[in-house]
Design a protein around this motif. Structure first.
Motif, PDB file in Angstrom:
ATOM      1  N   UNK A   1       2.298   9.212 -12.771  1.00  0.00           N
ATOM      2  CA  UNK A   1       1.364  10.283 -12.518  1.00  0.00           C
ATOM      3  C   UNK A   1      -0.055  10.257 -11.705  1.00  0.00           C
ATOM      4  N   UNK A   2      -0.009   8.806 -11.396  1.00  0.00           N
ATOM      5  CA  UNK A   2      -1.572   8.795 -11.163  1.00  0.00           C
ATOM      6  C   UNK A   2      -2.486   9.390  -9.907  1.00  0.00           C
TER       7      UNK A   2
ATOM      8  N   UNK B   1       0.791  -1.130   0.059  1.00  0.00           N
ATOM      9  CA  UNK B   1      -0.516   0.358  -0.253  1.00  0.00           C
ATOM     10  C   UNK B   1       1.095   1.088   0.183  1.00  0.00           C
ATOM     11  N   UNK B   2       2.152   1.109   0.955  1.00  0.00           N
ATOM     12  CA  UNK B   2       2.425   1.976   0.717  1.00  0.00           C
ATOM     13  C   UNK B   2       3.451   2.532  -0.469  1.00  0.00           C
ATOM     14  N   UNK B   3       4.142   1.609  -1.222  1.00  0.00           N
ATOM     15  CA  UNK B   3       4.733   1.298  -2.464  1.00  0.00           C
ATOM     16  C   UNK B   3       3.503   2.315  -3.756  1.00  0.00           C
ATOM     17  N   UNK B   4       2.656   1.098  -3.193  1.00  0.00           N
ATOM     18  CA  UNK B   4       1.599   1.960  -4.608  1.00  0.00           C
ATOM     19  C   UNK B   4       0.189   3.663  -4.479  1.00  0.00           C
ATOM     20  N   UNK B   5       1.280   4.069  -3.043  1.00  0.00           N
ATOM     21  CA  UNK B   5       0.477   5.164  -3.030  1.00  0.00           C
ATOM     22  C   UNK B   5       1.641   6.172  -3.007  1.00  0.00           C
TER      23      UNK B   5
ATOM     24  N   UNK C   1      -6.167   5.209  -7.949  1.00  0.00           N
ATOM     25  CA  UNK C   1      -5.514   4.500  -7.377  1.00  0.00           C
ATOM     26  C   UNK C   1      -6.389   4.017  -5.836  1.00  0.00           C
ATOM     27  N   UNK C   2      -7.125   4.688  -5.084  1.00  0.00           N
ATOM     28  CA  UNK C   2      -8.109   4.557  -4.479  1.00  0.00           C
ATOM     29  C   UNK C   2      -9.487   2.995  -4.763  1.00  0.00           C
TER      30      UNK C   2
END
Length: 137
Positions: free
Chosen positions: A98-99, A86-90, A104-105
């Protein structure tokens, strides 16, 4: 001196780095070949089960090296992997790709077409499943 428990947690971090490396390659391949063929939303829906399978492969191959046997410790490793993902994705998504945070949510919300929540469950359970598949339980 490093204790066996500390060593197991360091190995869990190392396996997570392998997982992220595999998932980055998987994501790049998906963007290159699958997104143009089926679109973004459908490629995510296909990519989550494939990504979950890749995580299970890494967890299974690394289960003996990880050195953990109890359900509690294996699920704790899975929870650590989920938190780190989650930390990586966000961070990676907005900063590198650039998302938007909103997109992402949405990728985690099944009612919005996102399947990543299922991927998180697979990641949580992967160390435990991998240990069972290797007969380490």
């Amino acid at each position: 001196m490093t204790t066996p428990e500390t060593l197991s947690w360091l190995r869990a971090l190392a396996l997570w780095l392998v997982i992220i490396g595999v998932e980055i390659v998987h994501g790049a391949a998906r963007l290159r070949w699958l997104v143009p063929a089926v679109g973004w939303e459908r490629s995510n829906q296909i990519g989550v089960p494939v990504g979950a399978a890749l995580v299970l492969v890494v967890a299974t191959l690394g289960a003996r090296w990880l050195g953990l046997r109890s359900t509690r410790s294996l699920l704790a490793v899975g929870a650590l992997w989920v938190a780190m993902l989650l930390a990586f994705e966000f961070s990676f998504g907005p900063l590198v790709l650039g998302q938007s945070v909103e997109s992402i949510v949405a990728s985690f919300l099944p009612w919005r077409g996102g399947w990543m929540a299922f991927g998180l469950v697979a990641m949580l359970l992967a160390p435990w499943i991998g240990a069972r598949w290797r007969g380490l339980r």
